[in-house]
Motif scaffolding. Structure first.
Motif, mmCIF file in Angstrom:
data_model
loop_
_atom_site.group_PDB
_atom_site.id
_atom_site.type_symbol
_atom_site.label_atom_id
_atom_site.label_comp_id
_atom_site.label_asym_id
_atom_site.label_seq_id
_atom_site.Cartn_x
_atom_site.Cartn_y
_atom_site.Cartn_z
ATOM 1 N N THR A 130 -0.288 -6.824 2.713
ATOM 2 C CA THR A 130 -0.898 -6.271 1.497
ATOM 3 C C THR A 130 -0.957 -7.267 0.356
ATOM 4 N N THR A 131 0.119 -8.020 0.144
ATOM 5 C CA THR A 131 0.158 -8.938 -0.996
ATOM 6 C C THR A 131 -0.838 -10.075 -0.868
ATOM 7 N N ARG A 132 -1.299 -10.364 0.383
ATOM 8 C CA ARG A 132 -2.324 -11.398 0.562
ATOM 9 C C ARG A 132 -3.720 -10.776 0.647
ATOM 10 N N LYS A 133 -3.823 -9.683 1.357
ATOM 11 C CA LYS A 133 -5.125 -9.035 1.517
ATOM 12 C C LYS A 133 -5.644 -8.513 0.190
ATOM 13 N N TYR A 134 -4.718 -8.027 -0.640
ATOM 14 C CA TYR A 134 -5.079 -7.531 -1.971
ATOM 15 C C TYR A 134 -4.345 -8.374 -3.003
ATOM 16 N N ALA A 135 -4.720 -9.632 -3.103
ATOM 17 C CA ALA A 135 -4.026 -10.561 -3.998
ATOM 18 C C ALA A 135 -4.258 -10.209 -5.458
ATOM 19 N N ASN A 136 -5.424 -9.659 -5.779
ATOM 20 C CA ASN A 136 -5.728 -9.240 -7.138
ATOM 21 C C ASN A 136 -4.991 -7.942 -7.452
ATOM 22 N N ARG A 137 -4.353 -7.908 -8.614
ATOM 23 C CA ARG A 137 -3.528 -6.746 -8.961
ATOM 24 C C ARG A 137 -4.340 -5.456 -9.007
ATOM 25 N N LYS A 138 -5.566 -5.533 -9.522
ATOM 26 C CA LYS A 138 -6.414 -4.348 -9.600
ATOM 27 C C LYS A 138 -6.722 -3.817 -8.209
ATOM 28 N N GLU A 139 -6.988 -4.711 -7.251
ATOM 29 C CA GLU A 139 -7.259 -4.295 -5.880
ATOM 30 C C GLU A 139 -6.027 -3.636 -5.264
ATOM 31 N N ARG A 140 -4.853 -4.169 -5.594
ATOM 32 C CA ARG A 140 -3.630 -3.606 -5.043
ATOM 33 C C ARG A 140 -3.366 -2.214 -5.609
ATOM 34 N N ILE A 141 -3.640 -2.028 -6.896
ATOM 35 C CA ILE A 141 -3.494 -0.701 -7.500
ATOM 36 C C ILE A 141 -4.414 0.285 -6.809
ATOM 37 N N ALA A 142 -5.672 -0.134 -6.565
ATOM 38 C CA ALA A 142 -6.652 0.739 -5.916
ATOM 39 C C ALA A 142 -6.244 1.076 -4.487
ATOM 40 N N TRP A 143 -5.574 0.117 -3.797
ATOM 41 C CA TRP A 143 -5.130 0.371 -2.429
ATOM 42 C C TRP A 143 -4.089 1.491 -2.405
ATOM 43 N N PHE A 144 -3.202 1.506 -3.409
ATOM 44 C CA PHE A 144 -2.195 2.561 -3.487
ATOM 45 C C PHE A 144 -2.814 3.886 -3.919
ATOM 46 N N ASP A 145 -3.692 3.841 -4.909
ATOM 47 C CA ASP A 145 -4.268 5.065 -5.463
ATOM 48 C C ASP A 145 -5.637 4.747 -6.062
ATOM 49 N N PRO A 146 -6.754 5.029 -5.339
ATOM 50 C CA PRO A 146 -8.095 4.692 -5.817
ATOM 51 C C PRO A 146 -8.441 5.311 -7.168
ATOM 52 N N THR A 147 -7.815 6.442 -7.520
ATOM 53 C CA THR A 147 -8.138 7.105 -8.788
ATOM 54 C C THR A 147 -7.618 6.334 -9.994
ATOM 55 N N ARG A 148 -6.721 5.362 -9.751
ATOM 56 C CA ARG A 148 -6.138 4.608 -10.851
ATOM 57 C C ARG A 148 -6.619 3.158 -10.874
ATOM 58 N N ALA A 149 -7.700 2.877 -10.155
ATOM 59 C CA ALA A 149 -8.166 1.502 -10.008
ATOM 60 C C ALA A 149 -8.501 0.842 -11.338
ATOM 61 N N ASP A 150 -9.000 1.602 -12.299
ATOM 62 C CA ASP A 150 -9.400 1.037 -13.590
ATOM 63 C C ASP A 150 -8.384 1.295 -14.694
ATOM 64 N N LYS A 151 -7.185 1.673 -14.324
ATOM 65 C CA LYS A 151 -6.156 1.975 -15.322
ATOM 66 C C LYS A 151 -5.054 0.926 -15.311
ATOM 67 N N GLY A 152 -5.402 -0.315 -14.965
ATOM 68 C CA GLY A 152 -4.442 -1.387 -14.743
ATOM 69 C C GLY A 152 -3.188 -1.337 -15.578
ATOM 70 N N GLY A 153 -2.039 -1.464 -14.911
ATOM 71 C CA GLY A 153 -0.774 -1.546 -15.613
ATOM 72 C C GLY A 153 -0.037 -0.233 -15.750
ATOM 73 N N GLY A 154 -0.711 0.894 -15.469
ATOM 74 C CA GLY A 154 -0.068 2.195 -15.653
ATOM 75 C C GLY A 154 1.113 2.426 -14.754
ATOM 76 N N GLU A 155 1.180 1.666 -13.642
ATOM 77 C CA GLU A 155 2.300 1.873 -12.723
ATOM 78 C C GLU A 155 3.627 1.514 -13.371
ATOM 79 N N GLY A 156 3.592 0.670 -14.403
ATOM 80 C CA GLY A 156 4.830 0.318 -15.093
ATOM 81 C C GLY A 156 5.496 1.539 -15.714
ATOM 82 N N TRP A 157 4.685 2.435 -16.285
ATOM 83 C CA TRP A 157 5.235 3.654 -16.871
ATOM 84 C C TRP A 157 5.795 4.567 -15.788
ATOM 85 N N LEU A 158 5.130 4.617 -14.625
ATOM 86 C CA LEU A 158 5.641 5.428 -13.520
ATOM 87 C C LEU A 158 6.991 4.888 -13.061
ATOM 88 N N MET A 159 7.102 3.557 -12.996
ATOM 89 C CA MET A 159 8.363 2.944 -12.596
ATOM 90 C C MET A 159 9.466 3.242 -13.600
#
Length: 216
Positions: A130-159
């Motif tokens: 995953t870390t190579r296939k989705y090297a871009n952070r936005k792509e990695r966010i979308a891989w986990f949850d497509p609905t949050r693809a344009d909300k970059g950085g929100g996972e920090g609050w979830l953490m």
């Protein structure tokens, strides 16, 4: 048991982990050192994790995990947690980047980590991880949850929310609890630096696509 689908393990790994959990009741989770293998199983190198968290204090165990993660992010491995004790949500139930960091840090609050010295897990390293296939952070966010693809950085609050909740519900003294709150905030700010850079780069890319005339 937490184990990546394309990794391998030595036949005795689970037995060794269970032996440690049975022998030492205060050990909450057990793992082994790792051999990095290639796509077709070829041995590439041995990896010593150095992640034994044996302090009595939940805060000291959390501090040890955070310090280790910042200096050398843990290699994903088999991690066997005591099934007799409730340890909250599994990492796979949390669809956001770095959910595994949350999961492991909360396990560190619950109890001690023991690291077997033997190299008994074979972790596969290849272009499709995953870390190579989705090297871009936005792509990695979308891989986990497509609905949050344009909300970059929100996972920090979830953490941060998950970390604070864990520090609140896991039994510990008030001194440790307050220290865990502070440490969780510091760790969040450290992770947020990457999110802020990602948001800034995304904003600049959007502005370049719009162009100076259209932006005005």
């Amino acid at each position: 048991m937490w184990h990546a689908h394309d990794d391998l393990s030595a036949p005795e790994l689970i037995e060794r982990c269970v032996e440690m959990l049975d022998r030492f009741p205060d050990v909450f989770a057990c793992h082994a050192n790792t051999v990095i293998i290639g796509e077709h199983g070829e041995r590439l190198r041995d990896h010593v994790e150095g992640l034994s968290l044996l302090a009595l204090s939940p805060y000291r165990r959390l501090r040890g995990f955070v310090r280790h993660w910042r200096e050398c992010p843990p290699v994903r491995r088999l991690l066997l947690a005591d099934p007799a004790r409730d340890h909250g949500e599994d990492a796979t139930d949390r669809p956001y980047v770095n959910a595994d960091v949350n999961f492991m840090s909360e396990l560190a609050l619950w109890g001690k980590f023991y690291e077997l010295p033997q190299h008994l897990l074979f972790r596969r390293d290849h272009a499709g991880i995953t870390t190579r296939k989705y090297a871009n952070r936005k792509e990695r966010i979308a891989w986990f949850d497509p609905t949050r693809a344009d909300k970059g950085g929100g996972e920090g609050w979830l953490m941060l929310n998950a970390q604070l909740r864990a520090a609140t519900v896991i039994p510990m003294g008030w001194t440790d609890r307050l220290r865990c709150y502070v440490l969780s905030g510091e760790f969040f700010l450290y992770l947020a630096q990457g999110s802020l850079r990602n948001w800034r780069e995304s904003a600049l890319q959007r502005l370049r696509r719009i162009g100076p005339g259209k932006a005005a």
